[in-house]
Design an enzyme around this catalytic site. Structure first.
Site, PDB file in Angstrom:
ATOM      1  N   HIS A   1       6.792  11.513   7.400  1.00  0.00           N
ATOM      2  CA  HIS A   1       7.954  11.896   8.215  1.00  0.00           C
ATOM      3  C   HIS A   1       8.748  10.693   8.297  1.00  0.00           C
ATOM      4  CE1 HIS A   1       4.139  11.064  10.829  1.00  0.00           C
ATOM      5  NE2 HIS A   1       5.375  10.441  11.833  1.00  0.00           N
TER       6      HIS A   1
ATOM      7  N   HIS B   1      11.301   9.208  11.387  1.00  0.00           N
ATOM      8  CA  HIS B   1      11.834   9.392  12.653  1.00  0.00           C
ATOM      9  C   HIS B   1      13.356   9.048  12.683  1.00  0.00           C
ATOM     10  CE1 HIS B   1       7.916   9.422  15.020  1.00  0.00           C
ATOM     11  NE2 HIS B   1       7.552   8.577  14.033  1.00  0.00           N
TER      12      HIS B   1
HETATM   13  P1  AMP Z   1       3.789   8.914  13.906  1.00  0.00           P
HETATM   14  O1  AMP Z   1       2.936   8.214  15.037  1.00  0.00           O
HETATM   15  O2  AMP Z   1       4.921   8.407  13.169  1.00  0.00           O
HETATM   16  O3  AMP Z   1       2.698   9.892  13.242  1.00  0.00           O
HETATM   17  O4  AMP Z   1       4.450  10.113  14.733  1.00  0.00           O
HETATM   18  C1  AMP Z   1       4.024  11.579  14.774  1.00  0.00           C
HETATM   19  C2  AMP Z   1       5.011  12.169  15.533  1.00  0.00           C
HETATM   20  O5  AMP Z   1       5.012  13.656  15.617  1.00  0.00           O
HETATM   21  C3  AMP Z   1       5.119  11.914  17.167  1.00  0.00           C
HETATM   22  O6  AMP Z   1       6.280  11.312  17.448  1.00  0.00           O
HETATM   23  C4  AMP Z   1       4.486  13.314  17.640  1.00  0.00           C
HETATM   24  O7  AMP Z   1       5.402  13.325  19.088  1.00  0.00           O
HETATM   25  C5  AMP Z   1       5.050  14.207  16.949  1.00  0.00           C
HETATM   26  N1  AMP Z   1       4.518  15.562  16.806  1.00  0.00           N
HETATM   27  C6  AMP Z   1       3.198  15.653  16.784  1.00  0.00           C
HETATM   28  N2  AMP Z   1       2.985  17.001  16.819  1.00  0.00           N
HETATM   29  C7  AMP Z   1       4.135  17.641  16.740  1.00  0.00           C
HETATM   30  C8  AMP Z   1       4.589  18.894  16.961  1.00  0.00           C
HETATM   31  N3  AMP Z   1       3.678  19.941  16.881  1.00  0.00           N
HETATM   32  N4  AMP Z   1       5.986  19.277  16.785  1.00  0.00           N
HETATM   33  C9  AMP Z   1       7.058  18.399  16.610  1.00  0.00           C
HETATM   34  N5  AMP Z   1       6.494  16.841  16.494  1.00  0.00           N
HETATM   35  C10 AMP Z   1       5.190  16.546  16.786  1.00  0.00           C
END
Ligand code: AMP
Length: 132
Positions: free
Chosen positions: A97, A99
């Site tokens: 993903h 951001h």
């Molecule tokens: P990372 O630390 O780069 O793996 O970021 C994962 C991101 O996914 C975090 O910013 C979370 O807030 C986000 N996240 C986790 N679960 C969900 C969800 N169900 N819907 C939207 N975002 C999510």
């Protein structure tokens, strides 16, 4: 299916989706750092950018289109793009993903990116982005 983001792609878990095309989805981060914080993901399961040569290029059009949307709908003045690769880098969801973190003038530049705003109303932000 255990991957959280694969389950969002499959529609098994709800998400505030703001963009979709054949290869990618974009939805609001559930725990935003700044207003309009959005994640762009490939539909296919890819762990991270490092492990797949093609994935980042595949989702580049979605990243660009989503960035335009955030600028156009929220009036963002800039956007930080960030991809955490590996647990040591802070990756918590092991489905690639990117951001997209909208930034607004005079809010402290890159150093302030990781200082989250409080009181972000996800429903209000979603409505503002999704309005027709
Ligand atoms: P990372 O630390 O780069 O793996 O970021 C994962 C991101 O996914 C975090 O910013 C979370 O807030 C986000 N996240 C986790 N679960 C969900 C969800 N169900 N819907 C939207 N975002 C999510």
């Amino acid at each position: 299916m255990t991957c959280l983001f694969c389950r969002i792609v499959a529609g098994e878990i709800p998400a505030k989706q703001v963009y979709a095309d054949d290869v990618a989805l974009a939805f609001l981060d559930i725990n935003p750092w700044h207003r309009g914080h959005t994640l762009v993901i490939p539909r296919r399961h890819v762990t991270d950018v490092v492990s797949d040569q093609a994935a980042l290029a595949e989702i580049a059009p979605a990243i660009q289109a989503t960035a335009e949307l955030l600028i156009g709908r929220l009036g963002a003045d800039g956007i930080n793009l960030l991809s955490n690769n590996g647990a040591a880098a802070g990756q918590e969801v092991f489905h690639l993903h990117v951001h997209l973190i909208p930034r607004f003038a005079a809010t402290g530049g890159f150093a302030a990116m990781a200082a989250p705003d409080s009181d972000i109303d996800l429903d209000e932000v979603y409505q503002q982005i999704s309005r027709s």
